[in-house]
Motif scaffolding. Structure first.
Motif, PDB file in Angstrom:
ATOM      1  N   PRO A   1       0.810  -1.228   0.000  1.00 30.29           N
ATOM      2  CA  PRO A   1       0.000   0.000   0.000  1.00 30.29           C
ATOM      3  C   PRO A   1       0.841   1.276   0.000  1.00 30.29           C
ATOM      4  CG  PRO A   1      -0.871  -1.585   1.553  1.00 30.29           C
ATOM      5  CD  PRO A   1       0.454  -2.121   1.101  1.00 30.29           C
ATOM      6  N   ARG A   2       0.413   2.268  -0.798  1.00 30.02           N
ATOM      7  CA  ARG A   2       1.057   3.585  -0.836  1.00 30.02           C
ATOM      8  C   ARG A   2      -0.007   4.657  -0.625  1.00 30.02           C
ATOM      9  NH1 ARG A   2       5.727   3.408  -5.550  1.00 30.02           N
ATOM     10  NH2 ARG A   2       6.123   1.165  -5.488  1.00 30.02           N
ATOM     11  N   ASP A   3       0.410   5.919  -0.489  1.00 27.59           N
ATOM     12  CA  ASP A   3      -0.530   7.021  -0.249  1.00 27.59           C
ATOM     13  C   ASP A   3      -1.525   6.626   0.835  1.00 27.59           C
ATOM     14  OD1 ASP A   3       0.677   8.462  -2.350  1.00 27.59           O
ATOM     15  OD2 ASP A   3      -0.579   7.422  -3.816  1.00 27.59           O
ATOM     16  N   ILE A   4      -0.992   6.214   1.951  1.00 23.22           N
ATOM     17  CA  ILE A   4      -1.784   5.608   3.022  1.00 23.22           C
ATOM     18  C   ILE A   4      -2.945   6.483   3.487  1.00 23.22           C
ATOM     19  CG2 ILE A   4      -1.665   4.598   5.323  1.00 23.22           C
ATOM     20  CD1 ILE A   4      -0.096   3.113   3.142  1.00 23.22           C
ATOM     21  N   SER A   5      -2.695   7.769   3.662  1.00 21.19           N
ATOM     22  CA  SER A   5      -3.729   8.653   4.203  1.00 21.19           C
ATOM     23  C   SER A   5      -4.921   8.807   3.269  1.00 21.19           C
ATOM     24  CB  SER A   5      -3.136  10.038   4.515  1.00 21.19           C
ATOM     25  OG  SER A   5      -2.574  10.606   3.344  1.00 21.19           O
ATOM     26  N   ALA A   6      -4.751   8.420   1.979  1.00 19.78           N
ATOM     27  CA  ALA A   6      -5.843   8.572   1.017  1.00 19.78           C
ATOM     28  C   ALA A   6      -6.689   7.305   0.882  1.00 19.78           C
ATOM     29  CB  ALA A   6      -5.271   8.940  -0.355  1.00 19.78           C
TER      30      ALA A   6
END
Length: 349
Positions: free
Chosen positions: A313-318
């Motif tokens: 997973p990347r851009d976790i806050s989104a």
């Protein structure tokens, strides 16, 4: 009564056979004792974490420090006063002189072998089943879980941008673990360097595409000896847990991506920050993990771990909804703290 040479040889043979039959039993009993001791040490670390949280209202950071140590200190250093090591903590907390060199409060960079506290092994941090001895720095068999995030782990904007209960530079609270403390891993066991053994080493030189398919790490194994890295693979000079004071990923962090006793791989050749850093141990068939509620669980290396072909997973806050869930099955779900995952399996304590 006289004994002939034949009688003596028969007696010796019987004793040797009996000893050979008993050796596996003796070894199994010794390993059971070591495994229990390892579990008890892990429980002490869990208690230290809870006491730390009671004192500061948050967990220690996975990596922090001062300008003098380049903010590279492991969270294990912050736990030192809660591990019945007050003398060691006083040494670290105050300026000290070793070998004619004066070091500042909280010490120098964690790879400086002139600084004695970084070179000493802490008994509570070593599993009795791992008797490997380092040449310079103190080792650890217990690492902080950073869940399933590889890229961006060191620059997440806030605690809401982290997947696990620990992350470099961030201070998570127990109440941030909305998946439940009993369903979330705080720390996991790791092996330390023993030649090219997968359990205690990690390979270097991978590109960031490793995050797109962590399964690439498995290709580093020797096909003839799958518990060893291949002879042409470049390995770390210290190995997993090779510097207990260093908060970098290869030394004191662990992912819930590949199952226990799988290989570990670092992105790049410099400081081992990003990569896939697996749990493992020198116990048979798995390793211990420390849950958020302080319980210690033995997880087998056959635990369901989803697909390692899927991207980390990347851009976790989104991420929202089902996007929050780990692609790495039950193992990944146990690593995340707030991914809205329901753990239906019963863990063995």
């Amino acid at each position: 009564m006289r004994f002939s040479l034949r009688d003596l040889l028969v007696g010796v043979t019987v004793i040797c056979v009996a000893f050979a039959l008993l050796m596996p039993v003796i070894q199994a009993a010794r390993e059971a004792s070591r495994r229990m001791s390892c579990s008890n040490d892990f429980k002490q670390i869990g208690l230290a974490i809870h006491n730390y949280h009671s004192a500061f209202k948050h967990l220690p950071s996975g990596m922090s420090g001062t300008e003098a140590n380049e903010h590279r200190l492991s969270g294990l250093i912050a736990l030192t006063p809660f591990l019945e090591a007050s003398v060691r903590w006083e040494t670290i907390m105050n300026p000290q002189t070793f070998g004619g060199v004066t070091f500042p409060s909280m010490g120098p960079v964690p790879w400086d072998t002139r600084y004695s506290p970084w070179c000493e092994n802490v008994g509570t941090l070593r599993c009795p089943s791992d008797d490997k001895v380092g040449t310079s720095l103190g080792r650890t068999n217990y690492a902080f879980c950073v869940a399933d995030q590889i890229i961006g782990l060191y620059d997440a904007p806030s605690k809401d941008g982290t997947r696990g209960m620990f992350a470099p530079g961030h201070y998570v609270r127990f109440r941030d673990t909305t998946d439940g403390l009993s369903n979330t891993i705080m720390m996991a066991e790791i092996g330390t360097e023993d030649g090219r053994s997968v359990r205690g080493q990690f390979s270097l030189g991978h590109s960031k595409t490793l995050a797109d398919s962590p399964a690439k790490c498995v290709s580093q194994l020797d096909p003839r000896e799958p518990e060893q890295f291949a002879s042409d693979v470049t390995l770390s000079n210290l190995g997993r847990g090779g510097a207990y004071a260093d908060g970098a990923g290869g030394y004191s962090l662990v992912h819930a991506i590949l199952p226990p006793n799988a290989p570990s791989c670092a992105i790049g050749n410099q400081a081992p920050y990003e990569g896939v850093f697996s749990a493992g141990s020198y116990h048979l068939g798995g390793c211990h993990v420390l849950m958020g509620d302080g319980a210690v669980v033995f997880v087998t290396d056959s635990i369901e771990a989803g697909s390692a072909e899927k991207s980390s997973p990347r851009d976790i806050s989104a991420l929202t909804g089902s996007e929050l869930r780990s692609p790495y099955g039950l193992w990944g779900a146990l690593g995340t703290r707030a991914a809205e995952e329901i753990i239906e399996e019963t863990l063995v304590y």
